[in-house]
Write a protein that holds these residues in place. Structure first.
Motif, PDB file in Angstrom:
ATOM      1  N   LYS A 258      14.401  35.189 -43.599  1.00  0.00           N
ATOM      2  CA  LYS A 258      13.946  34.842 -44.912  1.00  0.00           C
ATOM      3  C   LYS A 258      14.296  35.742 -45.825  1.00  0.00           C
ATOM      4  CE  LYS A 258       9.995  33.277 -44.814  1.00  0.00           C
ATOM      5  NZ  LYS A 258       8.587  32.676 -45.263  1.00  0.00           N
ATOM      6  N   LEU A 259      14.069  37.200 -45.729  1.00  0.00           N
ATOM      7  CA  LEU A 259      14.383  38.160 -46.594  1.00  0.00           C
ATOM      8  C   LEU A 259      16.078  38.350 -46.458  1.00  0.00           C
ATOM      9  CD1 LEU A 259      11.578  40.780 -45.260  1.00  0.00           C
ATOM     10  CD2 LEU A 259      11.317  39.476 -47.357  1.00  0.00           C
ATOM     11  N   GLY A 260      16.492  38.142 -45.600  1.00  0.00           N
ATOM     12  CA  GLY A 260      18.030  38.287 -45.614  1.00  0.00           C
ATOM     13  C   GLY A 260      18.958  37.263 -46.567  1.00  0.00           C
TER      14      GLY A 260
ATOM     15  N   GLU B 265      10.631  35.467 -40.566  1.00  0.00           N
ATOM     16  CA  GLU B 265      10.440  36.040 -41.585  1.00  0.00           C
ATOM     17  C   GLU B 265      11.348  37.112 -42.169  1.00  0.00           C
ATOM     18  OE1 GLU B 265       7.791  35.598 -43.827  1.00  0.00           O
ATOM     19  OE2 GLU B 265       7.020  34.111 -42.329  1.00  0.00           O
ATOM     20  N   LYS B 266      11.946  37.968 -40.960  1.00  0.00           N
ATOM     21  CA  LYS B 266      13.094  38.853 -41.329  1.00  0.00           C
ATOM     22  C   LYS B 266      14.353  38.211 -42.020  1.00  0.00           C
ATOM     23  CE  LYS B 266      15.304  40.958 -38.027  1.00  0.00           C
ATOM     24  NZ  LYS B 266      15.601  41.797 -36.857  1.00  0.00           N
TER      25      LYS B 266
END
Length: 316
Positions: A35-37, A32-33
């Protein structure tokens, strides 16, 4: 909180958890982290070890040893000399004879394990070591005699007894591992406070950096025979000997950085592995790679010359 996870253990060339992940929830957190990047971080995630986790288990074993077509006690023809490594326990003595060749290749030549009876029978250790150093009859495949030029013995157990043995047995050096030493190795006084009466002894102890020596041996295990700077074993090596090579693991901290090498557990012996490390360390300490072959040749030439002069003096 991924920074508060417990240590993760990792082995070389093994199916284990390769990272800081404690469980699949943490893997999803990293996903998830990523994907945000953005696309690049997500690509890094998919190409990294996070995408293919595996658990530590019985499969954590090396299967790619350099097993070569030679037999125990019979060295390949490129071996030039031998070094003994010995690891001392409370009542057992493990020994290894390692052969050294060009291209920084090392070969397992022989191994043994004996119950010497504990400290009350420590003189038996001297007899065993002396017998190996002086009476062994090793040869190459083509029949060329090989000499054991030196030996290294662990002195963490029964230190004063081992120091005395090293005083009495020529070319036997006491060694011990150090978890704090920053150098590869260091020569120190054997008994600076004269606790055992060795303050003025010519014998010195060679302290070995535990981390460096384990790293170096692990790298030798990972290289092929063709590459050089490698460690090779004979085709009839016991499985129990191979097991000792597997039983050290690299421990990682919560920040993902290596903390050092640890034994897999008390039930997983490493004695024969340590014997090998002591022999290779002595090879480096004595700078035998560059000097030994020429030194041995010079000694042989001197013997021949002395014998020839003796014959001339007798009017032969």
């Amino acid at each position: 909180d991924c920074e508060k996870m417990s240590n993760v253990r990792k082995g070389y060339h093994s199916a284990v958890v390769n990272g800081r992940a404690k469980n699949f929830s943490h893997i999803m957190f990293e996903y998830e982290k990523a994907k945000l990047g953005g696309p690049l971080e997500l690509a890094d995630y998919h190409n990294s070890v996070w995408a293919n986790p595996q658990l530590i288990g019985n499969e954590n074993k090396k299967k790619d040893f350099n097993i070569l077509p030679y037999s125990r006690k019979q060295a390949p023809d490129d071996v030039q000399f031998l070094i003994l490594g010995a690891d001392l326990g409370n009542n057992r003595l493990h020994t290894k004879v390692i052969g050294f060749a060009n291209k920084d290749r090392q070969y397992l030549i022989d191994w043994d394990e004996r119950n010497y009876g504990g400290r009350s029978n420590i003189s038996e250790v001297k007899n065993i070591i002396q017998g190996i150093l002086l009476d062994s009859d090793y040869k190459t495949v083509s029949g060329r005699p090989l000499k054991i030029v030196a030996g290294a013995i662990d002195c963490n157990h029964y230190t004063s007894d081992i120091l005395r043995i090293c005083e009495e047995v020529r070319n036997l050096y006491p060694v011990r591992g150090s978890g704090t030493l920053k150098d590869k190795w260091k020569k120190v006084d054997a008994d600076p406070k004269n606790n055992w009466g060795f303050k003025n002894s010519p014998v010195k102890i060679y302290e070995l950096s535990h981390t460096y020596q384990q790293d170096e041996f692990e790298s030798r295990l990972s290289r092929s025979h063709e590459e050089g700077s490698c460690y090779n074993i004979p085709q009839n090596t016991w499985d129990s000997v191979k097991e000792h090579y597997n039983n050290m693991i690299l421990v990682y901290g919560p920040n993902g950085q290596a903390k050092g090498w640890e034994q897999r557990g008390r039930a997983y012996p490493v004695d024969w592995r340590d014997c090998t490390i002591y022999a290779i360390a002595l090879y480096n300490i004595l700078a035998l790679r560059n000097q030994l072959r020429s030194n041995l040749q010079a000694k042989e030439d001197k013997k021949v010359k002395k014998g020839f002069n003796h014959l001339i003096g007798r009017g032969f």
